[in-house]
Design a protein around this motif. Structure first.
Motif, PDB file in Angstrom:
ATOM      1  N   ASN A 138      24.034 -13.161  -4.972  1.00  0.00           N
ATOM      2  CA  ASN A 138      25.453 -12.881  -4.681  1.00  0.00           C
ATOM      3  C   ASN A 138      26.179 -12.815  -6.028  1.00  0.00           C
ATOM      4  O   ASN A 138      26.984 -13.671  -6.370  1.00  0.00           O
ATOM      5  N   LYS A 139      25.855 -11.771  -6.779  1.00  0.00           N
ATOM      6  CA  LYS A 139      26.306 -11.679  -8.166  1.00  0.00           C
ATOM      7  C   LYS A 139      27.761 -11.234  -8.230  1.00  0.00           C
ATOM      8  O   LYS A 139      28.120 -10.166  -7.732  1.00  0.00           O
ATOM      9  N   ASN A 140      28.595 -12.075  -8.844  1.00  0.00           N
ATOM     10  CA  ASN A 140      30.021 -11.787  -9.020  1.00  0.00           C
ATOM     11  C   ASN A 140      30.714 -11.516  -7.700  1.00  0.00           C
ATOM     12  O   ASN A 140      31.682 -10.753  -7.630  1.00  0.00           O
ATOM     13  N   GLY A 141      30.234 -12.109  -6.621  1.00  0.00           N
ATOM     14  CA  GLY A 141      30.874 -11.927  -5.329  1.00  0.00           C
ATOM     15  C   GLY A 141      32.182 -12.700  -5.231  1.00  0.00           C
ATOM     16  O   GLY A 141      32.522 -13.535  -6.077  1.00  0.00           O
ATOM     17  N   GLN A 142      32.924 -12.397  -4.186  1.00  0.00           N
ATOM     18  CA  GLN A 142      34.196 -13.074  -3.943  1.00  0.00           C
ATOM     19  C   GLN A 142      34.132 -13.988  -2.727  1.00  0.00           C
ATOM     20  O   GLN A 142      35.089 -14.712  -2.449  1.00  0.00           O
ATOM     21  N   ALA A 143      33.054 -13.916  -1.999  1.00  0.00           N
ATOM     22  CA  ALA A 143      32.898 -14.719  -0.789  1.00  0.00           C
ATOM     23  C   ALA A 143      31.405 -14.988  -0.602  1.00  0.00           C
ATOM     24  O   ALA A 143      30.558 -14.301  -1.187  1.00  0.00           O
ATOM     25  N   PRO A 144      31.060 -15.993   0.197  1.00  0.00           N
ATOM     26  CA  PRO A 144      29.639 -16.269   0.449  1.00  0.00           C
ATOM     27  C   PRO A 144      28.936 -15.070   1.080  1.00  0.00           C
ATOM     28  O   PRO A 144      29.520 -14.348   1.896  1.00  0.00           O
ATOM     29  N   LEU A 145      27.692 -14.850   0.692  1.00  0.00           N
ATOM     30  CA  LEU A 145      26.868 -13.776   1.231  1.00  0.00           C
ATOM     31  C   LEU A 145      26.071 -14.325   2.410  1.00  0.00           C
ATOM     32  O   LEU A 145      25.385 -15.339   2.285  1.00  0.00           O
ATOM     33  N   ILE A 146      26.172 -13.639   3.553  1.00  0.00           N
ATOM     34  CA  ILE A 146      25.477 -14.084   4.761  1.00  0.00           C
ATOM     35  C   ILE A 146      24.522 -12.978   5.198  1.00  0.00           C
ATOM     36  O   ILE A 146      24.944 -11.884   5.586  1.00  0.00           O
ATOM     37  N   LEU A 147      23.236 -13.246   5.114  1.00  0.00           N
ATOM     38  CA  LEU A 147      22.224 -12.272   5.513  1.00  0.00           C
ATOM     39  C   LEU A 147      22.103 -12.269   7.030  1.00  0.00           C
ATOM     40  O   LEU A 147      22.117 -13.326   7.663  1.00  0.00           O
ATOM     41  N   SER A 148      21.978 -11.073   7.597  1.00  0.00           N
ATOM     42  CA  SER A 148      21.888 -10.971   9.053  1.00  0.00           C
ATOM     43  C   SER A 148      20.557 -10.425   9.553  1.00  0.00           C
ATOM     44  O   SER A 148      20.163 -10.719  10.675  1.00  0.00           O
ATOM     45  N   ASN A 149      19.835  -9.646   8.713  1.00  0.00           N
ATOM     46  CA  ASN A 149      18.574  -9.107   9.223  1.00  0.00           C
ATOM     47  C   ASN A 149      17.756  -8.491   8.084  1.00  0.00           C
ATOM     48  O   ASN A 149      18.303  -8.011   7.096  1.00  0.00           O
ATOM     49  N   TYR A 150      16.425  -8.570   8.254  1.00  0.00           N
ATOM     50  CA  TYR A 150      15.494  -7.839   7.403  1.00  0.00           C
ATOM     51  C   TYR A 150      14.740  -6.884   8.323  1.00  0.00           C
ATOM     52  O   TYR A 150      14.171  -7.312   9.327  1.00  0.00           O
ATOM     53  N   ALA A 151      14.744  -5.601   7.983  1.00  0.00           N
ATOM     54  CA  ALA A 151      14.046  -4.622   8.816  1.00  0.00           C
ATOM     55  C   ALA A 151      13.045  -3.859   7.956  1.00  0.00           C
ATOM     56  O   ALA A 151      13.368  -3.405   6.856  1.00  0.00           O
ATOM     57  N   MET A 152      11.830  -3.732   8.464  1.00  0.00           N
ATOM     58  CA  MET A 152      10.776  -2.987   7.771  1.00  0.00           C
ATOM     59  C   MET A 152      10.592  -1.659   8.498  1.00  0.00           C
ATOM     60  O   MET A 152      10.431  -1.631   9.728  1.00  0.00           O
ATOM     61  N   SER A 153      10.634  -0.554   7.765  1.00  0.00           N
ATOM     62  CA  SER A 153      10.486   0.763   8.374  1.00  0.00           C
ATOM     63  C   SER A 153       9.563   1.614   7.513  1.00  0.00           C
ATOM     64  O   SER A 153       9.255   1.275   6.375  1.00  0.00           O
ATOM     65  N   GLY A 154       9.145   2.733   8.077  1.00  0.00           N
ATOM     66  CA  GLY A 154       8.250   3.634   7.358  1.00  0.00           C
ATOM     67  C   GLY A 154       6.855   3.628   7.962  1.00  0.00           C
ATOM     68  O   GLY A 154       6.482   2.740   8.736  1.00  0.00           O
ATOM     69  N   ASP A 155       6.066   4.656   7.587  1.00  0.00           N
ATOM     70  CA  ASP A 155       4.720   4.796   8.144  1.00  0.00           C
ATOM     71  C   ASP A 155       3.830   3.605   7.812  1.00  0.00           C
ATOM     72  O   ASP A 155       2.944   3.249   8.572  1.00  0.00           O
ATOM     73  N   GLY A 156       4.060   3.006   6.660  1.00  0.00           N
ATOM     74  CA  GLY A 156       3.213   1.889   6.260  1.00  0.00           C
ATOM     75  C   GLY A 156       3.837   0.534   6.503  1.00  0.00           C
ATOM     76  O   GLY A 156       3.454  -0.447   5.852  1.00  0.00           O
ATOM     77  N   SER A 157       4.815   0.452   7.411  1.00  0.00           N
ATOM     78  CA  SER A 157       5.542  -0.806   7.602  1.00  0.00           C
ATOM     79  C   SER A 157       4.632  -1.956   8.030  1.00  0.00           C
ATOM     80  O   SER A 157       4.908  -3.115   7.700  1.00  0.00           O
ATOM     81  N   LEU A 158       3.519  -1.649   8.726  1.00  0.00           N
ATOM     82  CA  LEU A 158       2.622  -2.718   9.169  1.00  0.00           C
ATOM     83  C   LEU A 158       1.698  -3.201   8.057  1.00  0.00           C
ATOM     84  O   LEU A 158       0.975  -4.181   8.228  1.00  0.00           O
ATOM     85  N   ASP A 159       1.717  -2.495   6.916  1.00  0.00           N
ATOM     86  CA  ASP A 159       0.857  -2.893   5.797  1.00  0.00           C
ATOM     87  C   ASP A 159       1.505  -3.939   4.905  1.00  0.00           C
ATOM     88  O   ASP A 159       0.868  -4.436   3.972  1.00  0.00           O
ATOM     89  N   TYR A 160       2.786  -4.244   5.164  1.00  0.00           N
ATOM     90  CA  TYR A 160       3.507  -5.177   4.305  1.00  0.00           C
ATOM     91  C   TYR A 160       4.041  -6.336   5.142  1.00  0.00           C
ATOM     92  O   TYR A 160       4.398  -6.167   6.318  1.00  0.00           O
ATOM     93  N   SER A 161       4.053  -7.489   4.544  1.00  0.00           N
ATOM     94  CA  SER A 161       4.575  -8.670   5.233  1.00  0.00           C
ATOM     95  C   SER A 161       5.574  -9.380   4.326  1.00  0.00           C
ATOM     96  O   SER A 161       5.465  -9.338   3.100  1.00  0.00           O
ATOM     97  N   LEU A 162       6.546 -10.034   4.988  1.00  0.00           N
ATOM     98  CA  LEU A 162       7.612 -10.725   4.270  1.00  0.00           C
ATOM     99  C   LEU A 162       7.525 -12.220   4.520  1.00  0.00           C
ATOM    100  O   LEU A 162       7.232 -12.659   5.628  1.00  0.00           O
ATOM    101  N   SER A 163       7.820 -12.966   3.492  1.00  0.00           N
ATOM    102  CA  SER A 163       8.030 -14.406   3.622  1.00  0.00           C
ATOM    103  C   SER A 163       9.392 -14.690   3.020  1.00  0.00           C
ATOM    104  O   SER A 163       9.607 -14.459   1.820  1.00  0.00           O
ATOM    105  N   THR A 164      10.316 -15.140   3.870  1.00  0.00           N
ATOM    106  CA  THR A 164      11.695 -15.273   3.404  1.00  0.00           C
ATOM    107  C   THR A 164      11.870 -16.340   2.344  1.00  0.00           C
ATOM    108  O   THR A 164      12.886 -16.370   1.664  1.00  0.00           O
ATOM    109  N   SER A 165      10.899 -17.183   2.158  1.00  0.00           N
ATOM    110  CA  SER A 165      10.981 -18.214   1.117  1.00  0.00           C
ATOM    111  C   SER A 165      12.253 -19.023   1.263  1.00  0.00           C
ATOM    112  O   SER A 165      12.310 -19.977   2.028  1.00  0.00           O
TER     113      SER A 165
END
Length: 861
Positions: A392-419
């Motif tokens: 949240n670089k130089n933001g003016q308010a808190p950043l609130i994440l609402s969703n991560y979406a994976m798209s594309g032909d190879g979307s099943l080849d990648y996995s996310l770990s939100t850490s």
């Protein structure tokens, strides 16, 4: 009754009646006192009823004769005025009643006030005639042309024993604004006659024809057609106020609003109150102006439109509320108008809507990278994870994440770990979190996908790319599957020919041996290590020594390794000839170097070579090509083509062009095959500049120095005679970086290996981006056996120099006689061969001298 007996009784009766009248007047006031409120003395009933009214509740009436009624006192007597009555009472004058019995007198009544006397006089008059309502109140304000909601009444009372006719008329300034109607509840009243001892009502109405005060007079008269006097006429004043019927509503000139862009303002409410005297109606509400779309009517508004389907109006004093909302689309001032169409004055009314929009306090989503590239990954295995940092670089308010979406032909080849990046958890201003991305290809080939990150900041995305590859396996590939030597004279001396072995597979190539088979062919040298890593190369040099003229030779250059098929071979061919073949050579055997050329771009600079046939005799060209790890990146064109017949002394030209298919050092060798003694392979190199993934891999290996690329990861020298230097091996230094590189030193750590300048300047020197030069390395062993060393290249861009391992084998010199053959077994100086050779030389010199003398003689003629 007799007169003698009646006088004392009349007098006493009259006194009682008189004081009874006075008492009633004093208690009830003057006029308007009805007869049935009187207390009639008992003596009246016993002594006077026979001559007067038969009802005790009626006032005493003395008929004058049979044809007249009601007249008890003459108007010329003391009832004519208060002063007459006052004179009669206060001046002790006798009151005289004239009736059928004659004159009756009684003593004056003393101590009467003027007010009492006037009340008595009015009371007696009313009983003589009757009473009329003295006045009426004004009508309430009424709209012009409208009927007043209230009426007024005038009551006519008759105290006579017979009905009294009456008449009324409207007079004055505005008689047409008023109306009078007689009470029709009884027939005498309807006939405009007040019945005896009765009353009638005249109802008054008001309907103004103009505004402001309206006036009239109700004139009431009693036209009695008899000798009896008529009752007194009365004039009753009427008034009312005419008003123009219209609603009256006040509207604000403007309304201020403020809101954050993209949000809705607080409600702006104003009240419309009908302060007029007619119903107020709203018929239309609309918005106009530059930013009309940013304003709207809120659902909480209570004002309703008057339509044919749903009529609606607001009476006097009623109100409704209009509630507006402001939803700005952009920062700055907004202007619009609410246009209200209604039935009040000034319609339609425009209300200015002034909005002020401010930017919302926004977070600022910043990504550490916009794209992630993964190295080729074996199918169904997991790559090392890569980290994506969200800030949240130089933001003016808190950043609130609402969703991560994976798209594309190879979307099943990648996995996310939100850490640490959790949906819904605010990220503070200048705070950050991380996401781990792993590539696990399901199939071979390119795989692309996109991560889309949504939040209360603008949407951001990261592109992903990687390729699935099969399970690692080495592949041994020779630079050519054929190595033709052409025709060589038996016993002649010819250069070796080289082939390059490259591991084009995906795993390390384990080499057990490199060998040559076939008569006439031998392995001169090879520098292939036991383990050849991916994309690495090594070289094998083969020598051809035919022993029989007219014979054709064939063989194989074979590598035994862990590659598929266990071994990989290149075919060797050559012919042995008895005659001396012509010698072909290039005008220069110096390495050819192209400077940095963008990947996929044809070099503007070309390199030219000249081929010369030195004889003896002619030669036919059979092959001209570029071989080597990146031979396809170089092209040879010109007159030196296959099937070209070159006579002794002929030349032809070759033009070389460089089109790098990848970044880094690109290497090849110019190879010529002909029916003659052809030159050795000519080294060609160039540097491709551009994306590392835009083409093939270089032949060299990258060093630890940023931007410095070397053409070989190691240099190996074959057997070299002690005390004699080997043929030089060349090492190309290329700057594949983006800035100028300073080469500060190129040194060897042992004297067995010597570094020559080659095409590189003396150190220190600068190497521009894309530039390249060569240094020569020579092996000069001092003793037999294996020698090892290290070549070090120091630059200004790395703390540690880049190194290249060096190795070589020293061999002892062969034992020989030191000079030709001899036909003797004794002293060499007595060898007849030497004397024969000397004699032949002397004879040859003598003949040449004679020939020169003859030539000079001819010239002198």
């Amino acid at each position: 009754m007799t007169r003698s007996s009646s006088l004392p009784m009349w007098r006493a009766w009259l006194m009682r009646v008189w004081w009874g009248y006075v008492a009633v007047v004093l208690m009830a006031g003057a006029g308007g006192v009805h007869a049935d409120t009187l207390a009639i003395p008992a003596a009246y009933s016993s002594n006077c009823a026979s001559c007067h009214s038969p009802k005790q509740t009626e006032p005493p009436m003395l008929p004058s004769d049979s044809s007249r009624y009601g007249k008890i006192l003459s108007t010329a007597d003391y009832l004519a005025s208060e002063s007459n009555l006052r004179d009669a009472v206060l001046n002790n004058a006798n009151m005289t009643f004239r009736d059928a019995h004659g004159a009756v007198t009684f003593s004056p009544v003393k101590d009467m006030s003027v007010t009492d006397l006037e009340s008595i006089r009015q009371y007696l008059i009313s009983y003589r005639d009757g009473s009329v309502t003295a006045s009426v109140t004004a009508f309430p304000p009424t709209g012009v042309g409208a009927q007043s909601s209230e009426t007024r009444a005038v009551t006519l009372s008759n105290f006579r024993t017979k009905a009294v006719p009456y008449a009324f008329a409207l007079q004055g300034d505005n008689p047409g604004d008023f109306s009078a109607t007689a009470d029709a509840s009884s027939s005498p009243c309807a006939g405009q006659s007040v019945p005896a001892f009765g009353s009638c009502t005249v109802t008054l109405s008001f309907k103004p024809t103009a505004k402001d005060t309206r006036k009239a007079t109700l004139h009431v008269s009693f036209p009695v057609a008899s000798p009896d006097p008529s009752p007194i006429s009365r004039d009753i004043d009427l008034s009312g106020s005419g008003q123009v019927l219209a609603p009256v509503v006040s509207f604000p000139a403007s309304l201020p609003f403020s809101a954050v862009v993209g949000s809705t303002s607080d409600a702006g409410t104003f009240r419309l109150t009908n302060n007029g005297n007619a119903p107020f109606k709203l018929t239309q509400l609309s918005f106009t102006g530059p930013q009309a779309s940013e304003f709207s009517l809120d659902g909480s508004s209570t004002c309703m439109l008057d339509t044919s389907a749903a009529p609606k109006s607001y009476g006097s004093g009623e109100y409704c509320d209009l509630t507006l909302r402001y939803t700005p689309a952009a920062k700055g001032a907004s202007l619009a108008y609410l246009v209200v169409t209604h039935n009040a004055s000034g319609s339609p009314t425009s209300i200015a809507l002034n909005g002020t929009a401010t930017e919302p306090l926004k977070p600022a989503l910043s990504l550490s990278v916009s794209a992630m590239s993964f190295a080729d990954q074996v199918v169904l295995t997991n790559s090392p994870s890569q980290t994506l940092t969200i800030t949240n670089k130089n933001g003016q308010a808190p950043l609130i994440l609402s969703n991560y979406a994976m798209s594309g032909d190879g979307s099943l080849d990648y996995s996310l770990s939100t850490s640490s990046c959790y949906v819904g958890t605010p990220i503070a201003i200048d705070g950050f979190c991380t996401i781990s991305v792993t590539f696990s290809p399901r199939s071979i080939g390119l795989s692309k996908a996109t991560i889309t990150i949504t939040s209360n900041a603008p949407t951001a995305s990261v592109s992903l790319q990687g390729s699935g590859k099969p399970k690692p396996a080495p592949v041994a590939t020779w630079s050519s599957l054929t190595l033709p030597f052409g025709a060589q004279t038996v016993g002649g001396i010819y250069p070796t020919r080289k082939l390059t072995l490259t591991n084009t597979g995906t795993a390390d190539l384990l080499i057990s041996s490199v060998s040559v088979s076939g008569a006439g062919f031998s392995l001169d040298s090879q520098n292939c290590p036991a383990t050849l890593t991916q994309t690495a190369s090594c070289t094998a040099s083969v020598r051809f020594d035919p022993t029989t003229a007219g014979a054709s030779y064939s063989g194989n250059l074979t590598v035994s390794s862990t590659a598929a098929g266990i071994s990989q071979s290149a075919a060797l061919t050559g012919q042995g000839v008895a005659y001396t073949v012509p010698v072909l050579s290039w005008n220069s055997d110096a390495p050819i170097i192209f400077m940095g050329i963008p990947v996929g771009t044809v070099s503007l600079e070309t390199k030219s070579l000249t081929l010369t046939n030195h004889g003896p005799g002619g030669a036919k060209l059979t092959l001209l090509n570029v071989i080597g790890p990146n031979g396809a990146d170089f092209s040879a064109a010109g007159a030196c083509v296959a099937d070209l017949q070159m006579l002794e002394g002929d030349t032809c030209q070759v033009t070389l062009t460089f089109v790098p298919s990848g970044a880094g050092i690109r290497q090849g060798s110019l190879q010529l095959v002909a029916a003659g003694s052809t030159p050795s392979l000519l080294s060609i190199s160039g540097v491709g500049v551009g994306s590392a993934g835009s083409g093939g891999s270089g032949a060299g290996s990258s060093s630890s120095t940023p931007g410095l690329t070397l053409s070989a990861s190691a240099l190996t020298f074959g057997g070299t005679q002690n005390g004699s230097p080997s043929s030089p091996q060349q090492l190309t230094l290329s700057n594949t970086g983006a800035v100028v590189m300073q080469i500060t030193s190129v040194t060897s750590d042992t004297g067995a290996f010597r570094v020559g300048q080659g095409t590189c300047p003396s150190t220190p020197f600068s190497l521009s981006p894309g530039g390249a030069c060569q240094v020569n390395v020579v092996f000069a062993p001092a003793s037999a056996g294996t020698s090892a060393g290290t070549l070090s290249i120091a630059t200004d861009q790395a703390a540690q120099p880049s190194t290249v391992p060096l190795s070589g084998t020293g061999t002892d010199a062969p034992k020989s006689s030191g000079g030709g053959c001899t036909m003797t077994t004794g002293r060499a100086d007595w060898d007849p061969t030497l004397w024969l050779l000397a004699a032949g030389a002397a004879l040859l010199l003598g003949r040449r001298a004679l020939r020169c003398q003859a030539d000079r003689a001819e010239d002198s003629l």
